[in-house]
Scaffold this motif. Sequence first.
Motif, PDB file in Angstrom:
ATOM      1  N   THR A 279       0.835  -1.197   0.000  1.00 60.18           N
ATOM      2  CA  THR A 279       0.000   0.000   0.000  1.00 60.18           C
ATOM      3  C   THR A 279       0.873   1.251   0.000  1.00 60.18           C
ATOM      4  OG1 THR A 279      -0.133  -0.165   2.421  1.00 60.18           O
ATOM      5  CG2 THR A 279      -1.920  -1.138   1.159  1.00 60.18           C
ATOM      6  N   THR A 280       0.243   2.406   0.014  1.00 54.72           N
ATOM      7  CA  THR A 280       0.975   3.671  -0.159  1.00 54.72           C
ATOM      8  C   THR A 280       1.915   3.972   0.999  1.00 54.72           C
ATOM      9  OG1 THR A 280      -0.933   4.830   0.774  1.00 54.72           O
ATOM     10  CG2 THR A 280      -0.792   4.688  -1.638  1.00 54.72           C
ATOM     11  N   THR A 281       1.580   3.502   2.183  1.00 54.54           N
ATOM     12  CA  THR A 281       2.469   3.645   3.327  1.00 54.54           C
ATOM     13  C   THR A 281       2.779   2.266   3.898  1.00 54.54           C
ATOM     14  OG1 THR A 281       0.585   3.923   4.829  1.00 54.54           O
ATOM     15  CG2 THR A 281       1.585   5.922   3.923  1.00 54.54           C
ATOM     16  N   ARG A 282       3.919   2.112   4.529  1.00 57.62           N
ATOM     17  CA  ARG A 282       4.330   0.800   5.032  1.00 57.62           C
ATOM     18  C   ARG A 282       3.429   0.343   6.173  1.00 57.62           C
ATOM     19  NH1 ARG A 282       7.155  -2.106   8.777  1.00 57.62           N
ATOM     20  NH2 ARG A 282       8.361  -3.857   7.907  1.00 57.62           N
ATOM     21  N   MET A 283       3.005  -0.919   6.083  1.00 54.58           N
ATOM     22  CA  MET A 283       2.272  -1.561   7.164  1.00 54.58           C
ATOM     23  C   MET A 283       3.216  -2.496   7.899  1.00 54.58           C
ATOM     24  SD  MET A 283      -1.162  -2.744   5.164  1.00 54.58           S
ATOM     25  CE  MET A 283      -0.160  -3.842   4.155  1.00 54.58           C
ATOM     26  N   ARG A 284       3.029  -2.615   9.200  1.00 55.84           N
ATOM     27  CA  ARG A 284       3.813  -3.590   9.953  1.00 55.84           C
ATOM     28  C   ARG A 284       3.350  -4.996   9.581  1.00 55.84           C
ATOM     29  NH1 ARG A 284       3.661  -2.788  16.198  1.00 55.84           N
ATOM     30  NH2 ARG A 284       5.303  -4.370  16.037  1.00 55.84           N
ATOM     31  N   ARG A 285       4.296  -5.918   9.498  1.00 53.79           N
ATOM     32  CA  ARG A 285       3.926  -7.308   9.287  1.00 53.79           C
ATOM     33  C   ARG A 285       3.105  -7.787  10.479  1.00 53.79           C
ATOM     34  NH1 ARG A 285       7.075  -9.434   5.071  1.00 53.79           N
ATOM     35  NH2 ARG A 285       8.943  -8.184   4.625  1.00 53.79           N
ATOM     36  N   GLU A 286       2.034  -8.523  10.188  1.00 52.92           N
ATOM     37  CA  GLU A 286       1.174  -8.976  11.276  1.00 52.92           C
ATOM     38  C   GLU A 286       1.913  -9.913  12.220  1.00 52.92           C
ATOM     39  OE1 GLU A 286      -2.371 -10.480   9.405  1.00 52.92           O
ATOM     40  OE2 GLU A 286      -3.265  -8.492   9.386  1.00 52.92           O
TER      41      GLU A 286
END
Length: 237
Positions: A70-77
């Motif tokens: 996505t447009t901004t980094r997400m933390r890995r679950e």
Amino acid sequence: MRPSGRALDQMRDIFIDTDVTMHAEGSCMIRCGNTHVLCTASLEERVPPFLRNTGQGWVTAEYGMLPRATTTRMRREATTGKQSGRTQEIQRLIGRSLRAGIDRNALGERQITIDCDVIQADGGTRCASITGGWVALRLAINKLMKAGDIVTDPIIDHVAAVSCGIYAGQSILDLDYPEDSEAGTDGNFVMTGDGQMIELQASAEGATFSKDQFGELMALADKGVAELVAAQKAATA
């Protein structure tokens, strides 16, 4: 006018590349516009405990998004120690959908797990996962049949999914993210190749919708799924 410039009933460009990984029994990369999902099918000669000694097989799914899908980094679950409710809901949907197209008796006591990893997200990731997941499943079952491990094809029909919604007051097919984020109504339609319904997820996001509008969405879904099934057939021919 749609942000993408597409016609109201126009799908994004669909590409399905098969056999994209070395080890999985079935694999594909499905690209629906700018949404890209890697789908792999893994075979195990075992079933969950509740199916032991029943002669029935099982198809299940796992789903995840890469941090920069996505447009901004997400933390890995994995770093949080648990899956989000959204992830759990989507992977259950994928599993339910694919099982609807399978004769589990013909599959025998074995499990096929479909892993759907979103490389890039621009709307419709669950629909792309279902559509690509079916291709990976088809390829894995082709290997079982070629090896003589099963003699009757357990796949009953194609399974594909597409999103439809109401954007700027008009019914549109195959929403990308700019449309999805602004849609007054958003729906996901999971169907078989012969047009039977498997699951509907439709809700009013900003305004209610009429029965006539729902009929328009259904007609768009019929068109979209037919195009997706044609892409599945071409990929697995």
